[in-house]
Design an enzyme around this catalytic site. Structure first.
Site, PDB file in Angstrom:
ATOM      1  N   LYS A 196      -9.514  -4.064  12.721  1.00  9.46           N
ATOM      2  CA  LYS A 196      -8.341  -3.608  13.478  1.00  9.46           C
ATOM      3  C   LYS A 196      -8.192  -4.419  14.778  1.00  9.46           C
ATOM      4  O   LYS A 196      -7.083  -4.786  15.159  1.00  9.46           O
ATOM      5  CB  LYS A 196      -8.429  -2.102  13.750  1.00  9.46           C
ATOM      6  CG  LYS A 196      -8.146  -1.263  12.515  1.00  9.46           C
ATOM      7  CD  LYS A 196      -6.750  -1.569  11.962  1.00  9.46           C
ATOM      8  CE  LYS A 196      -6.407  -0.829  10.717  1.00  9.46           C
ATOM      9  NZ  LYS A 196      -5.122  -1.263  10.116  1.00  9.46           N
ATOM     10  N   TYR A 255     -14.229  -1.508   9.739  1.00  9.38           N
ATOM     11  CA  TYR A 255     -12.813  -1.161   9.841  1.00  9.38           C
ATOM     12  C   TYR A 255     -12.284  -1.449  11.258  1.00  9.38           C
ATOM     13  O   TYR A 255     -11.235  -2.078  11.428  1.00  9.38           O
ATOM     14  CB  TYR A 255     -12.648   0.325   9.492  1.00  9.38           C
ATOM     15  CG  TYR A 255     -11.255   0.871   9.600  1.00  9.38           C
ATOM     16  CD1 TYR A 255     -10.223   0.405   8.792  1.00  9.38           C
ATOM     17  CD2 TYR A 255     -10.969   1.906  10.501  1.00  9.38           C
ATOM     18  CE1 TYR A 255      -8.953   0.950   8.886  1.00  9.38           C
ATOM     19  CE2 TYR A 255      -9.705   2.450  10.591  1.00  9.38           C
ATOM     20  CZ  TYR A 255      -8.699   1.969   9.779  1.00  9.38           C
ATOM     21  OH  TYR A 255      -7.446   2.515   9.871  1.00  9.38           O
ATOM     22  N   ILE A 300      -4.215  10.956  10.663  1.00  8.32           N
ATOM     23  CA  ILE A 300      -2.894  11.449  10.260  1.00  8.32           C
ATOM     24  C   ILE A 300      -3.065  12.629   9.292  1.00  8.32           C
ATOM     25  O   ILE A 300      -3.746  12.513   8.270  1.00  8.32           O
ATOM     26  CB  ILE A 300      -2.058  10.331   9.602  1.00  8.32           C
ATOM     27  CG1 ILE A 300      -1.931   9.114  10.533  1.00  8.32           C
ATOM     28  CG2 ILE A 300      -0.671  10.857   9.201  1.00  8.32           C
ATOM     29  CD1 ILE A 300      -1.243   9.374  11.864  1.00  8.32           C
ATOM     30  N   ASP A 316      -1.096  -7.028  -5.212  1.00 11.09           N
ATOM     31  CA  ASP A 316      -2.380  -7.110  -4.526  1.00 11.09           C
ATOM     32  C   ASP A 316      -2.124  -7.984  -3.293  1.00 11.09           C
ATOM     33  O   ASP A 316      -1.721  -9.147  -3.429  1.00 11.09           O
ATOM     34  CB  ASP A 316      -3.396  -7.765  -5.480  1.00 11.09           C
ATOM     35  CG  ASP A 316      -4.752  -7.977  -4.829  1.00 11.09           C
ATOM     36  OD1 ASP A 316      -4.868  -7.837  -3.593  1.00 11.09           O
ATOM     37  OD2 ASP A 316      -5.693  -8.304  -5.578  1.00 11.09           O
ATOM     38  N   ASP A 371       2.200  -1.687  -4.507  1.00 13.30           N
ATOM     39  CA  ASP A 371       0.825  -1.194  -4.375  1.00 13.30           C
ATOM     40  C   ASP A 371      -0.023  -1.920  -5.403  1.00 13.30           C
ATOM     41  O   ASP A 371       0.486  -2.411  -6.409  1.00 13.30           O
ATOM     42  CB  ASP A 371       0.770   0.324  -4.620  1.00 13.30           C
ATOM     43  CG  ASP A 371      -0.469   0.957  -3.987  1.00 13.30           C
ATOM     44  OD1 ASP A 371      -0.341   1.589  -2.924  1.00 13.30           O
ATOM     45  OD2 ASP A 371      -1.573   0.801  -4.553  1.00 13.30           O
ATOM     46  N   GLY A 403       0.833  -1.221   0.000  1.00 14.02           N
ATOM     47  CA  GLY A 403       0.000   0.000   0.000  1.00 14.02           C
ATOM     48  C   GLY A 403       0.852   1.248   0.000  1.00 14.02           C
ATOM     49  O   GLY A 403       0.475   2.288   0.556  1.00 14.02           O
ATOM     50  N   LEU A 436       1.674   3.495  -2.108  1.00 17.74           N
ATOM     51  CA  LEU A 436       1.335   4.745  -2.808  1.00 17.74           C
ATOM     52  C   LEU A 436       0.287   5.550  -2.039  1.00 17.74           C
ATOM     53  O   LEU A 436      -0.147   6.605  -2.481  1.00 17.74           O
ATOM     54  CB  LEU A 436       0.813   4.449  -4.223  1.00 17.74           C
ATOM     55  CG  LEU A 436       1.805   3.719  -5.153  1.00 17.74           C
ATOM     56  CD1 LEU A 436       1.171   3.500  -6.526  1.00 17.74           C
ATOM     57  CD2 LEU A 436       3.108   4.493  -5.299  1.00 17.74           C
ATOM     58  N   GLY A 437      -0.105   5.068  -0.869  1.00 19.11           N
ATOM     59  CA  GLY A 437      -1.138   5.749  -0.081  1.00 19.11           C
ATOM     60  C   GLY A 437      -0.583   6.918   0.720  1.00 19.11           C
ATOM     61  O   GLY A 437       0.579   7.306   0.573  1.00 19.11           O
TER      62      GLY A 437
HETATM   63  N1  SER Z   1      -7.828   7.773   9.778  1.00 22.10           N
HETATM   64  C1  SER Z   1      -8.573   6.560   9.991  1.00 22.10           C
HETATM   65  C2  SER Z   1      -9.967   6.707   9.543  1.00 22.10           C
HETATM   66  O1  SER Z   1     -10.503   7.780   9.679  1.00 22.10           O
HETATM   67  C3  SER Z   1      -8.537   6.190  11.455  1.00 22.10           C
HETATM   68  O2  SER Z   1      -7.629   5.169  11.620  1.00 22.10           O
HETATM   69  O3  SER Z   1     -10.539   5.774   9.085  1.00 22.10           O
END
Ligand code: SER
Length: 320
Positions: A147, A143, A173, A53, A37, A11, A13-14
């Protein structure tokens, strides 16, 4: 434990990968950092690039062998907002992709793996202020579910197979090179681009939604410090709490207005508000501080000043 010398980033290029690549290439040499990526790069790459992938285990293992990789930074993932739109895909990429990395690390005897977790691992029952390291993990997003499961897999692979996997629960971030995509904290990046380009912004969270955040230089510092830490001092693996900043959109807009007085913000919360409301406001990161020397450098004013400086320069160059 051998020295790190050949790194593969998934990943890459993120939002985080694009800047982590530069940092790791500075530290280890550009030939020693293999960028991968699922997408093709838009710009020419200054070092090795391979399309990967993360659901393709054979290709992952082929690349690890071909490049004699000993360390993987596994950043390929769907974020919270996209995960709610595509929950099956989020499970596959975030969990099957992680299993492929962990099995590769076990079978090909990698030295170390980095796998980030997130504040999304927490849920509405979690204490929201100064969230403790050990606490209730009952997220309400797919999500977040991936995690928590990912943190448990990290621990399992460490205990059962000795895979040295490390990671922290990242806050939102904030960065100025590659925009994030599909996250609930993305407003805190978009707001800067729009402040510079349009001098106005419509925020998808309410003005009093406090969330934990961090500036990219601190995020990169956290990755590298945790990966360099002495394993014997670590009592956790993929689930270190990590904190830097906590603010709401109103406070961020007010700080931006110190530099751009005419900046105007409207608030039109959408489905992402419910996601944000299920997350903490601030994080107790004392285990990270104690065990691997974590300390952020940026506060809200210094982050805002630096973001506006960098994006202002890009705007003047016609690169925004
Ligand atoms: N930045 C992420 C999101 O908003 C949190 O881990 O999904």
């Amino acid at each position: 434990m051998g020295d790190t010398n050949r790194i593969l980033i998934t990943g890459a290029l993120g939002q985080i990968g694009s800047e982590l690549t530069l940092k790791l290439r500075e530290k280890f040499g550009k030939e020693n950092v293999i960028v991968t990526d699922v997408r093709e790069p838009k710009a020419a790459q200054d070092g090795p690039f391979d399309k990967l992938d993360v659901l393709n285990l054979d290709e992952m293992q082929r690349l690890v062998k071909e490049h004699e990789v000993d360390t993987v930074y596994h950043l390929a993932a769907l974020l919270s907002a996209t995960g709610e739109q595509k929950p099956d895909l989020a499970w596959r990429i975030n969990i099957v992709g992680l299993l492929n990395v962990l099995n590769t690390a076990r079978d090909l005897k990698l030295t170390r793996v980095f796998h980030p977790s997130s504040i999304a691992a927490f849920g509405p029952e979690t204490p929201r202020v100064l969230t403790p390291q050990e606490t209730i993990l009952k997220p309400r997003t797919m999500y977040g579910v991936t995690k928590v499961a990912g943190e448990l897999l990290d621990n399992y692979y460490y205990e059962k197979f000795g895979v040295d996997v490390r990671g922290a629960r990242l806050p939102g971030i904030i960065s100025n090179v590659t925009p994030p995509g599909g996250g609930t904290t993305d407003y805190a990046v978009e707001i800067f681009y729009e402040a510079i380009k349009q001098k106005r912004y419509t925020c998808f969270l309410s003005e009093d939604t406090v969330l934990p955040m961090m500036y990219m230089p601190d995020c990169l510092k956290a990755f590298i410090t945790l990966m360099d830490a002495d394993l014997s001092r670590l009592s956790h693996h993929g689930d270190y709490n990590l904190a830097a900043l906590s603010f709401n959109p109103r406070e961020l807009a007010a700080e931006i207005r110190k530099h751009i007085p005419e900046f105007a913000v409207k608030y039109e919360p959408d489905y992402r508000q419910a996601i944000a409301d299920s997350w903490p406001q601030s994080i107790d990161d004392s285990a990270s501080r104690r065990e691997w020397g974590w300390r952020p450098d940026y506060d809200l004013p210094s982050m805002v000043e630096d973001m506006l400086r960098v994006l202002g320069e890009r705007h003047e160059r016609g690169d925004l």
